[in-house]
Design an enzyme around this catalytic site. Structure first.
Site, PDB file in Angstrom:
ATOM      1  N   GLN A  71      -9.590 -18.994 -31.324  1.00  0.00           N
ATOM      2  CA  GLN A  71     -10.103 -19.170 -29.960  1.00  0.00           C
ATOM      3  C   GLN A  71      -9.394 -18.224 -29.003  1.00  0.00           C
ATOM      4  OE1 GLN A  71     -10.560 -23.383 -28.614  1.00  0.00           O
ATOM      5  NE2 GLN A  71      -9.937 -23.835 -30.710  1.00  0.00           N
TER       6      GLN A  71
HETATM    7  N1  LIG Z   1     -23.780 -20.323 -42.822  1.00  0.00           N
HETATM    8  C1  LIG Z   1     -22.473 -20.153 -43.009  1.00  0.00           C
HETATM    9  N2  LIG Z   1     -21.609 -20.883 -42.309  1.00  0.00           N
HETATM   10  C2  LIG Z   1     -20.281 -20.684 -42.522  1.00  0.00           C
HETATM   11  C3  LIG Z   1     -19.802 -19.737 -43.458  1.00  0.00           C
HETATM   12  N3  LIG Z   1     -18.459 -19.770 -43.430  1.00  0.00           N
HETATM   13  C4  LIG Z   1     -18.109 -20.691 -42.528  1.00  0.00           C
HETATM   14  N4  LIG Z   1     -19.203 -21.257 -41.972  1.00  0.00           N
HETATM   15  C5  LIG Z   1     -19.243 -22.312 -40.942  1.00  0.00           C
HETATM   16  O1  LIG Z   1     -18.747 -21.797 -39.721  1.00  0.00           O
HETATM   17  C6  LIG Z   1     -18.083 -22.816 -38.976  1.00  0.00           C
HETATM   18  C7  LIG Z   1     -16.690 -22.361 -38.598  1.00  0.00           C
HETATM   19  O2  LIG Z   1     -15.903 -22.233 -39.744  1.00  0.00           O
HETATM   20  P1  LIG Z   1     -14.308 -22.289 -39.693  1.00  0.00           P
HETATM   21  O3  LIG Z   1     -13.807 -21.950 -41.052  1.00  0.00           O
HETATM   22  O4  LIG Z   1     -13.834 -23.568 -39.104  1.00  0.00           O
HETATM   23  O5  LIG Z   1     -14.014 -21.102 -38.660  1.00  0.00           O
HETATM   24  P2  LIG Z   1     -12.606 -20.522 -38.182  1.00  0.00           P
HETATM   25  O6  LIG Z   1     -12.703 -19.048 -38.275  1.00  0.00           O
HETATM   26  O7  LIG Z   1     -11.503 -21.161 -38.953  1.00  0.00           O
HETATM   27  O8  LIG Z   1     -12.554 -20.955 -36.638  1.00  0.00           O
HETATM   28  P3  LIG Z   1     -11.247 -21.224 -35.717  1.00  0.00           P
HETATM   29  O9  LIG Z   1     -10.332 -22.115 -36.481  1.00  0.00           O
HETATM   30  O10 LIG Z   1     -11.749 -21.848 -34.447  1.00  0.00           O
HETATM   31  O11 LIG Z   1     -10.636 -19.883 -35.438  1.00  0.00           O
HETATM   32  C8  LIG Z   1     -18.100 -24.058 -39.863  1.00  0.00           C
HETATM   33  O12 LIG Z   1     -19.172 -24.874 -39.467  1.00  0.00           O
HETATM   34  C9  LIG Z   1     -18.332 -23.488 -41.253  1.00  0.00           C
HETATM   35  O13 LIG Z   1     -18.948 -24.399 -42.128  1.00  0.00           O
HETATM   36  C10 LIG Z   1     -20.767 -18.973 -44.190  1.00  0.00           C
HETATM   37  O14 LIG Z   1     -20.452 -18.106 -45.026  1.00  0.00           O
HETATM   38  N5  LIG Z   1     -22.076 -19.217 -43.915  1.00  0.00           N
END
Ligand SMILES: Nc1nc2c(ncn2[C@@H]2O[C@H](COP(=O)(O)OP(=O)(O)OP(=O)(O)O)[C@@H](O)[C@H]2O)c(=O)[nH]1
Ligand SMILES: [Mg+2]
Length: 180
Positions: A71
């Site tokens: 974020q």
């Molecule tokens: N369709 C799709 N959704 C994905 C994929 N990878 C992650 N997501 C979705 O994207 C959203 C965010 O995923 P996170 O892994 O929590 O993202 P993050 O990068 O850790 O986010 P922060 O912790 O806020 O920095 C979740 O709802 C996941 O299920 C993908 O390859 N395809």
């Protein structure tokens, strides 16, 4: 023969860990990727505040992976994780065209940081399952990756939900170890 034995012993006793930071904008899929690496399954995530850290072992190579919250308010503290980092995994949400410019800014800010001067960069073009997403080639071009001469880099398309592409990324990382 002696050399081989020595190499085996070395790898047994010198189980050193390679530090990895997983960065990228919020919602890119960083935490999802970390837990795919660890457990081969999709976990339910909520936005990461601070970080998650896990040890991932690939073919006898130990990686200590720091998954850092993406974020906006958290990005200014990414640099507290930089010291001794060998690999940066930059995760890009391939459907998020609007914010690729911000990712680009963050990428070049990191590459200019003293503590990351020896780090290799793996870029994951994630969410390749999404209709109309950017390809790895498009992302590579937009991020002008070919202009990066002072850090080894590699871009890999992937889908964290199915795990597709993730192993290839890890393989590139293990192939880099011992090169320097
Ligand atoms: N369709 C799709 N959704 C994905 C994929 N990878 C992650 N997501 C979705 O994207 C959203 C965010 O995923 P996170 O892994 O929590 O993202 P993050 O990068 O850790 O986010 P922060 O912790 O806020 O920095 C979740 O709802 C996941 O299920 C993908 O390859 N395809
Ligand atoms: Mg997260």
């Amino acid at each position: 023969m002696m050399g081989l034995i020595f190499a085996k012993l070395w790898s047994l006793f010198c189980n050193q860990e390679h530090k990895v930071i997983i960065v990228g904008l919020d919602n890119a899929g960083k935490t999802t990727i970390l837990y795919q690496f660890l457990m081969n399954e999709v976990v339910h995530t909520s936005p990461t505040i601070g970080s998650n850290v896990e040890e991932i072992v690939v073919k006898n190579t130990h990686f200590l992976m720091w998954d850092i919250g993406g974020q906006e308010s958290l990005r200014s503290s990414w640099n507290t994780y930089y010291s001794n980092t060998e690999f940066i995994i930059l995760v890009v949400d391939s459907i998020d065209r609007e914010r690729l410019a911000i990712t680009k800014e963050e990428l070049y800010r990191m590459l200019a940081h003293e503590d990351l001067r020896k780090a290799a960069v793996l870029i994951f073009a994630n969410k390749q399952d999404m209709k109309g997403c950017m390809t790895a080639a498009e992302i590579s071009k937009y991020l002008t990756l070919s202009s990066i001469k002072d850090h080894p880099w590699h871009i890999q398309s992937c889908c964290a939900l199915t795990g597709e592409g993730l192993c290839q990324g890890l393989e590139w990382m293990t192939s880099r170890i011992g090169v320097r």
